[in-house]
Design a protein around this motif. Structure first.
Motif, PDB file in Angstrom:
ATOM      1  N   ALA A  84       0.823  -1.200   0.000  1.00 60.13           N
ATOM      2  CA  ALA A  84       0.000   0.000   0.000  1.00 60.13           C
ATOM      3  C   ALA A  84       0.861   1.257   0.000  1.00 60.13           C
ATOM      4  CB  ALA A  84      -0.927  -0.003   1.220  1.00 60.13           C
ATOM      5  N   ALA A  85       1.913   1.252   0.819  1.00 58.83           N
ATOM      6  CA  ALA A  85       2.820   2.396   0.883  1.00 58.83           C
ATOM      7  C   ALA A  85       3.484   2.652  -0.471  1.00 58.83           C
ATOM      8  CB  ALA A  85       3.880   2.166   1.958  1.00 58.83           C
ATOM      9  N   ALA A  86       3.907   1.579  -1.124  1.00 57.55           N
ATOM     10  CA  ALA A  86       4.558   1.713  -2.430  1.00 57.55           C
ATOM     11  C   ALA A  86       3.578   2.210  -3.479  1.00 57.55           C
ATOM     12  CB  ALA A  86       5.149   0.370  -2.851  1.00 57.55           C
ATOM     13  N   ALA A  87       2.338   1.710  -3.438  1.00 60.93           N
ATOM     14  CA  ALA A  87       1.331   2.126  -4.413  1.00 60.93           C
ATOM     15  C   ALA A  87       0.996   3.605  -4.262  1.00 60.93           C
ATOM     16  CB  ALA A  87       0.079   1.275  -4.258  1.00 60.93           C
ATOM     17  N   LEU A  88       0.856   4.060  -3.021  1.00 59.44           N
ATOM     18  CA  LEU A  88       0.572   5.474  -2.786  1.00 59.44           C
ATOM     19  C   LEU A  88       1.717   6.356  -3.271  1.00 59.44           C
ATOM     20  CD1 LEU A  88      -0.956   5.323   0.801  1.00 59.44           C
ATOM     21  CD2 LEU A  88      -2.159   5.998  -1.272  1.00 59.44           C
ATOM     22  N   ALA A  89       2.934   5.967  -2.934  1.00 61.97           N
ATOM     23  CA  ALA A  89       4.101   6.766  -3.333  1.00 61.97           C
ATOM     24  C   ALA A  89       4.208   6.865  -4.841  1.00 61.97           C
ATOM     25  CB  ALA A  89       5.368   6.164  -2.736  1.00 61.97           C
ATOM     26  N   PRO A 115      -3.662   5.460   5.750  1.00 66.30           N
ATOM     27  CA  PRO A 115      -2.836   5.089   4.603  1.00 66.30           C
ATOM     28  C   PRO A 115      -1.391   5.525   4.856  1.00 66.30           C
ATOM     29  CG  PRO A 115      -4.908   6.017   3.848  1.00 66.30           C
ATOM     30  CD  PRO A 115      -4.871   6.209   5.345  1.00 66.30           C
ATOM     31  N   PRO A 116      -0.426   4.620   4.687  1.00 72.10           N
ATOM     32  CA  PRO A 116       0.951   4.914   5.102  1.00 72.10           C
ATOM     33  C   PRO A 116       1.648   5.936   4.206  1.00 72.10           C
ATOM     34  CG  PRO A 116       0.819   2.779   4.019  1.00 72.10           C
ATOM     35  CD  PRO A 116      -0.586   3.251   4.176  1.00 72.10           C
ATOM     36  N   THR A 117       2.279   6.925   4.832  1.00 76.92           N
ATOM     37  CA  THR A 117       2.932   7.989   4.074  1.00 76.92           C
ATOM     38  C   THR A 117       4.451   7.974   4.166  1.00 76.92           C
ATOM     39  OG1 THR A 117       2.763   9.517   5.948  1.00 76.92           O
ATOM     40  CG2 THR A 117       0.945   9.520   4.353  1.00 76.92           C
ATOM     41  N   GLY A 118       5.029   7.085   4.984  1.00 76.83           N
ATOM     42  CA  GLY A 118       6.483   7.083   5.143  1.00 76.83           C
ATOM     43  C   GLY A 118       7.218   6.895   3.830  1.00 76.83           C
ATOM     44  N   ARG A 119       6.788   5.927   3.032  1.00 78.09           N
ATOM     45  CA  ARG A 119       7.433   5.686   1.740  1.00 78.09           C
ATOM     46  C   ARG A 119       7.251   6.883   0.809  1.00 78.09           C
ATOM     47  NH1 ARG A 119       8.489   1.403  -2.005  1.00 78.09           N
ATOM     48  NH2 ARG A 119       8.838   0.016  -0.228  1.00 78.09           N
ATOM     49  N   LEU A 120       6.090   7.520   0.851  1.00 79.00           N
ATOM     50  CA  LEU A 120       5.846   8.697   0.013  1.00 79.00           C
ATOM     51  C   LEU A 120       6.799   9.826   0.372  1.00 79.00           C
ATOM     52  CD1 LEU A 120       4.265  10.445  -1.989  1.00 79.00           C
ATOM     53  CD2 LEU A 120       2.564  10.839  -0.183  1.00 79.00           C
ATOM     54  N   VAL A 121       6.952  10.107   1.655  1.00 85.39           N
ATOM     55  CA  VAL A 121       7.866  11.165   2.081  1.00 85.39           C
ATOM     56  C   VAL A 121       9.281  10.866   1.604  1.00 85.39           C
ATOM     57  CG1 VAL A 121       8.961  12.237   4.083  1.00 85.39           C
ATOM     58  CG2 VAL A 121       6.478  11.909   4.048  1.00 85.39           C
ATOM     59  N   TYR A 131      -8.535  12.199  -4.797  1.00 84.84           N
ATOM     60  CA  TYR A 131      -8.000  11.309  -3.776  1.00 84.84           C
ATOM     61  C   TYR A 131      -7.193  10.202  -4.433  1.00 84.84           C
ATOM     62  CZ  TYR A 131     -12.218   8.471  -4.819  1.00 84.84           C
ATOM     63  OH  TYR A 131     -13.214   7.737  -5.419  1.00 84.84           O
ATOM     64  N   VAL A 132      -6.322   9.604  -3.631  1.00 84.27           N
ATOM     65  CA  VAL A 132      -5.492   8.486  -4.060  1.00 84.27           C
ATOM     66  C   VAL A 132      -5.703   7.358  -3.063  1.00 84.27           C
ATOM     67  CG1 VAL A 132      -3.154   7.703  -4.594  1.00 84.27           C
ATOM     68  CG2 VAL A 132      -3.776  10.098  -4.993  1.00 84.27           C
ATOM     69  N   THR A 133      -5.929   6.153  -3.568  1.00 86.02           N
ATOM     70  CA  THR A 133      -6.183   5.032  -2.672  1.00 86.02           C
ATOM     71  C   THR A 133      -4.953   4.148  -2.535  1.00 86.02           C
ATOM     72  OG1 THR A 133      -6.913   3.367  -4.293  1.00 86.02           O
ATOM     73  CG2 THR A 133      -8.539   5.019  -3.598  1.00 86.02           C
ATOM     74  N   THR A 134      -5.022   3.255  -1.575  1.00 82.77           N
ATOM     75  CA  THR A 134      -3.896   2.373  -1.277  1.00 82.77           C
ATOM     76  C   THR A 134      -3.671   1.308  -2.354  1.00 82.77           C
ATOM     77  OG1 THR A 134      -5.449   1.149   0.131  1.00 82.77           O
ATOM     78  CG2 THR A 134      -3.906   2.654   1.219  1.00 82.77           C
ATOM     79  N   THR A 135      -4.508   1.266  -3.378  1.00 78.27           N
ATOM     80  CA  THR A 135      -4.223   0.419  -4.534  1.00 78.27           C
ATOM     81  C   THR A 135      -3.503   1.207  -5.624  1.00 78.27           C
ATOM     82  OG1 THR A 135      -6.363   0.868  -5.575  1.00 78.27           O
ATOM     83  CG2 THR A 135      -6.239  -1.031  -4.087  1.00 78.27           C
ATOM     84  N   GLY A 136      -3.256   2.500  -5.389  1.00 78.17           N
ATOM     85  CA  GLY A 136      -2.602   3.343  -6.386  1.00 78.17           C
ATOM     86  C   GLY A 136      -3.579   4.013  -7.330  1.00 78.17           C
ATOM     87  N   ARG A 137      -4.858   3.931  -7.033  1.00 74.23           N
ATOM     88  CA  ARG A 137      -5.866   4.534  -7.901  1.00 74.23           C
ATOM     89  C   ARG A 137      -5.951   6.035  -7.636  1.00 74.23           C
ATOM     90  NH1 ARG A 137     -11.633   4.737  -7.775  1.00 74.23           N
ATOM     91  NH2 ARG A 137     -11.599   3.752  -5.714  1.00 74.23           N
TER      92      ARG A 137
END
Length: 212
Positions: free
Chosen positions: A43-48, A71-77, A201-207
């Motif tokens: 999920a983190a990777a998909a969001l990033a 939704p995890p934001t650490g990877r995005l940051v 919006y962005v979902t944890t599937t990368g949508r």
């Protein structure tokens, strides 16, 4: 894996925001309770990856340090910093206004405020802080939220932090909310005059869903 159904309360027009938040928090708990480390990392990777696709280069981006159920934001940051973007994150004050500081890779959110109750933070605590109006210099604002409807109405946690903070943003800067897949609302959410709509919006599937 079968995707959960989107948020679809039966009486959105009659329900109070408090009722909706209670239901949304319960849904979020159900969506995240069975996630293992692999699912959270995916999920983190998909969001990033999804957010990075529409970030102008170079940019100043406001994100937030996610709580365990968000939704995890650490990877995005980390991805934004690695790509050369400037990233700022909020600090929630005890009056529920948001101060901003530069992001630190690997940091996570917690539910504590950093100021003394009823008082201003000590000078050492404010070192390097950017002010409550720091969103004015951002090219993209990423917000938390419990749900978003088709008009961009965002259901937050109820403190009004982001509705106040977003009034400082550059009107040209898009505002997007991160959601777990299944948290988007298929019916209209209630909106008060002080509520600030988001652009997608962005979902944890990368949508990625663009609304405005």
């Amino acid at each position: 894996m079968r995707q959960p159904r989107a948020c679809n309360p039966e009486t959105v027009s009659d329900a109070t925001k408090r009722d909706l938040r209670h239901a949304a928090r319960a849904r979020r708990l159900a969506l995240t309770a069975g996630l293992d480390d692999g699912a959270r990392e995916a999920a983190a990777a998909a969001l990033a990856a999804a957010v990075l696709r529409f970030v102008p280069d170079p940019s100043r981006v406001a994100v937030y340090e996610s709580l365990p159920d968000e939704p995890p934001t650490g990877r995005l940051v980390e991805a934004l910093l690695a790509a050369g973007h400037v990233v700022i994150v909020p600090v929630t004050l005890d009056d529920f206004s948001l101060e901003w500081r530069y992001a630190v890779p690997g940091a996570v959110g917690d539910r504590a405020t950093v100021t003394r109750r009823g008082g201003a933070p000590a000078p050492a605590e404010r070192a390097g802080w950017l002010g409550v109006d720091a969103l004015a210099a951002c090219d993209l604002v990423v917000t938390p939220g419990l749900s978003v409807d088709r008009h961009g109405t965002r259901l937050g946690q109820g403190g009004g932090c982001y509705d106040r903070a977003l009034r400082h943003r550059d009107p040209a800067a898009p505002v997007v909310t991160l959601l777990h897949e299944g948290e988007q609302s298929e019916l209209d959410l209630p909106s008060d005059p002080h509520d600030v709509s988001v652009d997608g919006y962005v979902t944890t599937t990368g949508r990625v869903v663009r609304l405005r």
